[in-house]
Design an enzyme around this catalytic site. Structure first.
Site, PDB file in Angstrom:
ATOM      1  N   ARG A  67      -9.068 108.400 -26.506  1.00 14.34           N
ATOM      2  CA  ARG A  67     -10.519 108.574 -26.424  1.00 14.34           C
ATOM      3  C   ARG A  67     -11.145 107.893 -25.212  1.00 14.34           C
ATOM      4  O   ARG A  67     -12.068 108.440 -24.604  1.00 14.34           O
ATOM      5  CB  ARG A  67     -11.163 108.043 -27.705  1.00 14.34           C
ATOM      6  CG  ARG A  67     -10.867 108.958 -28.870  1.00 14.34           C
ATOM      7  CD  ARG A  67     -11.425 108.443 -30.161  1.00 14.34           C
ATOM      8  NE  ARG A  67     -11.213 109.440 -31.207  1.00 14.34           N
ATOM      9  CZ  ARG A  67     -11.493 109.261 -32.482  1.00 14.34           C
ATOM     10  NH1 ARG A  67     -12.004 108.110 -32.880  1.00 14.34           N
ATOM     11  NH2 ARG A  67     -11.277 110.213 -33.353  1.00 14.34           N
TER      12      ARG A  67
ATOM     13  N   GLU B 258     -15.465  98.913 -40.971  1.00 14.91           N
ATOM     14  CA  GLU B 258     -15.900  98.887 -39.571  1.00 14.91           C
ATOM     15  C   GLU B 258     -16.703  97.625 -39.253  1.00 14.91           C
ATOM     16  O   GLU B 258     -16.793  97.227 -38.088  1.00 14.91           O
ATOM     17  CB  GLU B 258     -16.730 100.151 -39.263  1.00 14.91           C
ATOM     18  CG  GLU B 258     -16.988 100.352 -37.782  1.00 14.91           C
ATOM     19  CD  GLU B 258     -17.760 101.638 -37.482  1.00 14.91           C
ATOM     20  OE1 GLU B 258     -17.832 102.516 -38.363  1.00 14.91           O
ATOM     21  OE2 GLU B 258     -18.283 101.751 -36.365  1.00 14.91           O
TER      22      GLU B 258
END
Lengths: 109, 423
Positions: free
Chosen positions: B167, B255
């Site tokens: 990414r 997260e």
């Protein structure tokens, strides 16, 4: 292009009424986009419940547009007057927000 | 599936474009079968409650009524997700403004790796698509390959047919095409599946093809525009192997935690992270709670009154645009310093957080969110300014090389005199 949004405002026990807004939009934009535009440009007190914004995953932005129950995030704006109201069969919280959580997920008194 | 950056096939997905919702649905169903667990919605936690430096619960506002609520707790887990709502282009839901980081910081916990914000390279850009997650093109590329091309119709990633670029590299490559004037009309690049037949598309994605058609998109006839979009935060609350923060009785998972994914998370590792470390945090917190007496009732948070002279909804949009431009995938000293000046100027209006006025005070929620977003934005920008190298998701145009001397983490604390960074 401009949409004219007629929005039901107010909370239980308040006088309430409709407010009128003119909202600029581009092809493809949604009623939720229009409501967010109003909050940013005119009135941050306008209450609308939403979470996922665009994915139609949270299912929180259910309101009535022209008397039909829809998701604000998937209903497109149109170049005309659109009447926005809270769900008639759920307890009103404020403006377009109603109590939609299942009873066992609500805060007990 | 073998996702980009992985050295072997190890990722699993749920059709069609349904991995996250399927996992959530399963977890929710399991939870509902557990009668000891009570779920309460519409609560916005404004502060963690402390006694002798340990977390003993939380203060919250019940949004539907505006009432303040105090929650006493033997052990508390921050599982509030990330911060990508800080960026104008994001795949976040509304609750991803980083408030868990702000709560943990204010309680005395440390944050780590805050400069590493991941952009997902091929987020949907145009034409406008509603009712779909903007990161939906990843599964399309896994199954069908797809051609990522610039305005000259040239494939610029050099992938030779297989979807293999991690990414961070793909994000930089796309931004470079746009910067060189080879971008698509809306400022991204083109993703095309026109080499696939209708039959192939339907076999791979079934009902999703109809949902695209309802949006006016026919993949057999047109390419779509994609561009990087803020998607995940590698940084977050610093925890030990038992998911404990620096604050006794305060844990974190998912997260909200920093450090498990280095400078660039590989695709497929976020839900797995939430499941693995969520389970561990839950087990450790439950064990601690079992040997901890219930703390006395948490005192009420003080009611506050303040005048308002900003539109917080508008300020959030301004902050998002600023973060996207200066604290996004490509950074410079001048840009970061500009962002920090803007962030500093927001401190005063954010400090004036009054108590909510009755039912669903949307403006109060925005001021609360803006205050968290401001603090967390400062953490990212300060850490990004200090790291004078490029690594993974943190790219400095003025320091493009990766420096071995920066193979270290930056930790942030909040003290009497504001934020302090150590590395």
């Amino acid at each position: 292009m401009k949409a004219r949004l007629k929005v039901r405002r107010g909370a239980p026990g308040e006088a309430g009424g409709y407010e009128h807004y003119e909202v600029p939009f581009e092809q493809g934009q949604t009623v939720l986009d229009g409501l967010r535009w109003i909050r940013v440009h005119h009135d941050p007190t306008l209450a609308i419940r939403f979470s996922c914004i665009n994915a139609n995953a949270c299912k929180e932005c259910m309101i009535q547009v022209d008397g039909k129950t829809v998701y604000a995030c998937t209903t497109r704006l149109a170049e005309r007057e659109m009447t926005l109201e809270p769900l008639p069969n759920k307890p009103l919280v404020r403006d377009l927000v109603t109590e939609i959580a299942p009873p066992d997920e609500r805060l007990s008194e | 599936m073998q996702a980009p950056g992985h050295d072997r096939p190890r990722c699993v997905y749920v059709d069609f474009v349904n991995t996250g919702p399927a996992v959530s649905k399963t977890l929710r169903a399991q939870l509902q079968r557990t009668s000891e667990v009570r779920r309460t919605g519409d609560l916005l936690v404004t502060e963690l409650a402390l006694a002798d430096g340990a977390c003993v619960g939380a203060h919250a506002v019940h949004i539907a009524t505006g009432r303040t609520i105090a929650i006493a707790s033997k052990a508390t887990i921050v599982a509030t997700g990330g911060l990508t709502r800080l960026y104008a282009r994001n795949s976040a839901s509304l609750n991803m403004g980083g408030d868990g980081y702000a709560l943990a910081l204010a309680a005395g916990a440390e944050l780590v790796d805050m400069e590493f914000v991941q952009y997902f390279p091929i987020g949907h850009l145009a034409p406008r698509l509603v009712g779909m997650d903007p990161i939906m093109w990843d599964p399309f590329r896994y199954k069908l390959g797809g051609k990522l091309v610039n305005a000259e119709q040239r494939e610029f990633l050099g992938e030779e047919g297989r979807y293999a670029t991690a990414r961070d590299h793909a994000t930089r490559a796309i931004l470079e095409e746009v910067a060189q004037g080879r971008g698509s009309p809306h400022g991204g690049v083109w993703l095309s599946f026109q080499h696939c037949s209708e039959t192939e598309l339907r076999a791979a994605f079934g009902p999703i093809i109809d949902r695209l058609k309802a949006n006016g998109i026919d993949l057999t006839r047109q390419a779509i525009e994609v561009a990087p979009i803020a998607h995940y935060h590698m940084g977050g609350i610093r925890v030990d192997a038992n998911m404990r923060t620096a604050v006794p009785h305060l844990f974190a998972a998912g997260e909200a935690v920093g450090g498990a994914n280095g400078a660039n998370r590989l695709s497929g590792n976020a839900i797995t992270e939430a499941l693995v470390f969520g389970r561990r945090a839950g087990e450790r917190a439950a064990a601690l709670a079992a040997r901890t007496p219930m703390p006395p009732a948490v005192g009420a948070a003080p009611a506050r009154a303040a005048k308002r002279d900003i539109n917080p909804a508008a300020e959030i949009v301004r902050l998002q645009a600023l973060m996207n431009e200066h604290v996004g995938p490509l950074r410079t000293q001048a840009g970061l310093e500009h962002a920090l000046r803007h962030i500093a100027a927001l401190a005063e209006p954010c400090a004036a957080l009054r108590s909510p006025r009755g039912a669903f005070d949307a403006e109060w929620v925005d001021v609360h969110d803006l205050a968290s977003m401001r603090l967390v934005a400062e953490c990212i920008a300060r850490a990004a300014l200090a790291r004078i190298e490029s690594r993974g998701a943190h790219q400095r145009a003025d320091f493009p090389a990766t420096s071995p001397s920066w193979e270290r983490h930056q930790r942030i604390r909040l003290g009497e005199r504001g934020l302090s960074i150590e590395s």
